[in-house]
Design a protein around this motif. Sequence first.
Motif, short mmCIF file in Angstrom:
data_model
loop_
_atom_site.label_atom_id
_atom_site.label_comp_id
_atom_site.label_asym_id
_atom_site.label_seq_id
_atom_site.Cartn_x
_atom_site.Cartn_y
_atom_site.Cartn_z
N SER A 19 0.88 -1.17 0.00
CA SER A 19 0.00 0.00 0.00
C SER A 19 0.91 1.22 0.00
O SER A 19 2.13 1.09 -0.12
N GLU A 20 0.33 2.39 0.15
CA GLU A 20 1.12 3.62 0.22
C GLU A 20 2.21 3.53 1.29
O GLU A 20 3.30 4.05 1.12
N THR A 21 1.90 2.84 2.37
CA THR A 21 2.80 2.89 3.53
C THR A 21 3.36 1.53 3.94
O THR A 21 4.23 1.47 4.80
N SER A 22 2.85 0.45 3.36
CA SER A 22 3.24 -0.89 3.83
C SER A 22 3.87 -1.72 2.73
O SER A 22 3.68 -1.47 1.55
N GLY A 41 3.23 -0.07 7.72
CA GLY A 41 3.83 1.24 8.01
C GLY A 41 5.33 1.31 7.75
O GLY A 41 5.96 2.30 8.10
N SER A 42 5.90 0.28 7.10
CA SER A 42 7.36 0.25 6.93
C SER A 42 7.86 1.39 6.04
O SER A 42 9.04 1.73 6.07
N LYS A 43 6.96 1.97 5.21
CA LYS A 43 7.40 3.06 4.34
C LYS A 43 7.18 4.44 4.96
O LYS A 43 7.52 5.46 4.36
N HIS A 50 12.57 1.34 11.09
CA HIS A 50 13.67 2.26 10.77
C HIS A 50 13.89 2.36 9.27
O HIS A 50 15.01 2.28 8.79
N GLY A 51 12.82 2.47 8.49
CA GLY A 51 12.95 2.62 7.04
C GLY A 51 12.43 1.42 6.30
O GLY A 51 12.26 0.35 6.91
N THR A 75 6.60 -7.11 13.43
CA THR A 75 6.37 -6.02 14.38
C THR A 75 7.64 -5.20 14.62
O THR A 75 7.60 -4.20 15.30
N GLY A 76 8.77 -5.65 14.06
CA GLY A 76 9.99 -4.87 14.20
C GLY A 76 11.12 -5.49 13.41
O GLY A 76 11.04 -6.67 13.03
#
Length: 254
Positions: A19-22, A41-43, A50-51, A75-76
């Motif tokens: 997606s836009e952010t994942s 949210g990785s993006k 961290h990026g 999750t990390g």
Amino acid sequence: MGRRHEKSLALSLRTFDYSETSQVVHLYARELGKIHCIAKGSKRRKSAFHGPFDVLCLYEITRLEKEPGALDLLTGAETLKDYRGVRESYARFAAASYVADLVDEFTPEAQPQPELFDALRRTLDRLNEGAPVAQEVFGFEAAFLRELGHFPRTDACGACRKPPSGSDLWFSVRDGGVFCASCSPRDPNRILTRRVVIDALQAFRHGRPFPMAVTAGIADDLRRLLDAHLRYVFDREPKSARFMRQALLAAEGR
Ligand SMILES: [Zn+2]
């Protein structure tokens, strides 16, 4: 609920925008095997990762314990190594992409094979340090075929069952490997090869360096033989196989 968080070393094989952010990330994790994960949210500029994830990096990942039928959720992650030396050379990057594709395309999902993980990590380490590219590819292919139980027969003739005799030898992917010159296999696609090529294959099988420099002629014959074997075992070749072959020839100025 109370699902556990699991940590593992993992190498990134492929990444896709989700997606836009994942992102969706294909990882080969030492303790978990090949897993396809969502990194939510990785993006984003600020996230638990961290990026964004990049291909061909070593991470320590944290994964939410998987529930049957659910997607794997990361999750990390901490980046431990980005293999910059691999990215600085076209041939090294092509070779690294190819070995990653072998794992991504042809290993079973979620079956840990720590020895195969270690072999992949070692290969990336050595490519990163500038080791001879063609030999590293052969070395990894040998480890890969060994771990998956698909290594061809190299020590005994498929007909007479004795150590293969003659300086010319036959190789049949359909009939499992090597034959003496005089014990020709029936396979119409048999390949005429040389003892020195089978000796090289045998050395790579045992993880030994080949005693003499692998000449261009031996490397070409070994490449042809392994390409035919991999295509037979897996019904096709990895996406980056042609790219890898061209990049290696170009690097040798051929
Ligand atoms: Zn024989």
